[in-house]
Design a protein around this motif. Structure first.
Motif, short mmCIF file in Angstrom:
data_model
loop_
_atom_site.label_atom_id
_atom_site.label_comp_id
_atom_site.label_asym_id
_atom_site.label_seq_id
_atom_site.Cartn_x
_atom_site.Cartn_y
_atom_site.Cartn_z
N HIS A 6 -19.31 -16.96 44.51
CA HIS A 6 -18.16 -17.43 45.29
C HIS A 6 -18.38 -18.78 45.96
O HIS A 6 -17.42 -19.45 46.32
CB HIS A 6 -17.76 -16.37 46.32
CG HIS A 6 -17.13 -15.18 45.69
ND1 HIS A 6 -17.85 -14.14 45.16
CD2 HIS A 6 -15.82 -14.87 45.48
CE1 HIS A 6 -17.03 -13.25 44.65
NE2 HIS A 6 -15.80 -13.66 44.82
N PHE A 7 -19.64 -19.19 46.13
CA PHE A 7 -19.89 -20.48 46.77
C PHE A 7 -19.26 -21.66 46.01
O PHE A 7 -18.65 -22.53 46.64
CB PHE A 7 -21.39 -20.71 46.99
CG PHE A 7 -21.94 -19.92 48.14
CD1 PHE A 7 -21.53 -20.16 49.44
CD2 PHE A 7 -22.87 -18.92 47.92
CE1 PHE A 7 -22.03 -19.43 50.51
CE2 PHE A 7 -23.38 -18.18 48.97
CZ PHE A 7 -22.97 -18.44 50.27
N PRO A 8 -19.37 -21.73 44.68
CA PRO A 8 -18.72 -22.85 43.97
C PRO A 8 -17.20 -22.86 44.13
O PRO A 8 -16.58 -23.93 44.20
CB PRO A 8 -19.12 -22.63 42.51
CG PRO A 8 -20.34 -21.79 42.56
CD PRO A 8 -20.19 -20.92 43.78
N ILE A 9 -16.59 -21.69 44.21
CA ILE A 9 -15.14 -21.61 44.43
C ILE A 9 -14.81 -22.17 45.80
O ILE A 9 -13.87 -22.94 45.97
CB ILE A 9 -14.66 -20.14 44.29
CG1 ILE A 9 -14.89 -19.65 42.86
CG2 ILE A 9 -13.20 -20.00 44.72
CD1 ILE A 9 -14.78 -18.16 42.69
N ASN A 10 -15.60 -21.77 46.79
CA ASN A 10 -15.42 -22.22 48.17
C ASN A 10 -15.55 -23.73 48.29
O ASN A 10 -14.94 -24.35 49.16
CB ASN A 10 -16.43 -21.50 49.06
CG ASN A 10 -16.20 -21.71 50.53
OD1 ASN A 10 -15.11 -21.49 51.04
ND2 ASN A 10 -17.24 -22.13 51.22
N GLU A 11 -16.35 -24.34 47.42
CA GLU A 11 -16.51 -25.80 47.45
C GLU A 11 -15.26 -26.50 46.92
O GLU A 11 -14.94 -27.60 47.36
CB GLU A 11 -17.73 -26.21 46.62
CG GLU A 11 -19.03 -25.83 47.27
CD GLU A 11 -20.24 -26.17 46.40
OE1 GLU A 11 -20.09 -26.92 45.41
OE2 GLU A 11 -21.33 -25.65 46.71
N VAL A 12 -14.56 -25.86 46.00
CA VAL A 12 -13.35 -26.46 45.43
C VAL A 12 -12.17 -26.25 46.38
O VAL A 12 -11.44 -27.19 46.70
CB VAL A 12 -13.04 -25.86 44.04
CG1 VAL A 12 -11.72 -26.37 43.49
CG2 VAL A 12 -14.18 -26.14 43.07
N VAL A 13 -11.97 -25.01 46.80
CA VAL A 13 -10.90 -24.67 47.75
C VAL A 13 -11.50 -23.70 48.75
O VAL A 13 -12.06 -22.67 48.37
CB VAL A 13 -9.69 -24.00 47.05
CG1 VAL A 13 -8.63 -23.61 48.07
CG2 VAL A 13 -9.10 -24.90 45.98
N ALA A 14 -11.40 -24.04 50.03
CA ALA A 14 -12.00 -23.21 51.08
C ALA A 14 -11.42 -21.79 51.05
O ALA A 14 -10.20 -21.61 51.04
CB ALA A 14 -11.77 -23.84 52.44
N LEU A 15 -12.33 -20.83 51.01
CA LEU A 15 -11.94 -19.42 51.14
C LEU A 15 -11.80 -19.15 52.63
O LEU A 15 -12.79 -19.11 53.36
CB LEU A 15 -13.00 -18.52 50.51
CG LEU A 15 -13.07 -18.58 48.98
CD1 LEU A 15 -14.41 -18.11 48.47
CD2 LEU A 15 -11.95 -17.75 48.39
N GLU A 16 -10.58 -18.98 53.08
CA GLU A 16 -10.29 -18.84 54.50
C GLU A 16 -10.02 -17.40 54.87
O GLU A 16 -9.79 -16.55 54.01
CB GLU A 16 -9.08 -19.71 54.85
CG GLU A 16 -9.31 -21.18 54.58
CD GLU A 16 -8.06 -22.02 54.77
OE1 GLU A 16 -6.95 -21.45 54.93
OE2 GLU A 16 -8.19 -23.26 54.76
#
Length: 125
Positions: free
Chosen positions: A68-78
């Motif tokens: 999930h870290f790479p996803i969070n880098e593209v769009v913040a998981l809020e």
């Protein structure tokens, strides 16, 4: 309704959840546009993940946080994203099952969301 007691039950739950979540206006884009998951590859991993958690069968291999870290880098998981994920999960669980493992599915999802939200937020700091 019955409790979650078998791999088939886990697969039913996960399939119904993903039917909803990928179409969701708030978080569906994470699955379709950001992560671009291929359901035929992703779903078996989710079956194994939830089977391990709910049925105690150690069939999951992997690190859910790491992916999930790479996803969070593209769009913040809020927080709102995690809250929506939990809402859809809880609705799906309660629409299809009841019992001890059913409640465990909700409790464990809540813990997972809290931990993941905390780690994703710290990764952005």
């Amino acid at each position: 309704m019955k409790d979650i007691t078998s791999r088939a039950d886990v697969e039913t739950l996960v399939n119904k959840f993903y039917d909803k979540v990928i179409k969701d206006d708030v978080i569906g884009f994470f699955f379709t546009d950001v992560a671009k998951i291929e359901l035929n590859k992703h779903l078996p991993k989710m079956y194994n993940f939830w089977e391990s958690i709910l049925l105690g069968n150690p069939v999951y291999e992997g690190n859910p946080m790491r992916v999930h870290f790479p996803i969070n880098e593209v769009v913040a998981l809020e927080e709102r994203h995690f809250n929506r994920w939990l809402q859809i999960w809880e609705e799906t669980v309660h629409e299809n099952f009841e019992g001890q493992n059913t409640e465990t599915a909700i409790a464990r999802a809540l813990n997972i969301a809290r931990i993941m939200h905390h780690k994703m937020m710290n990764a952005r700091s």
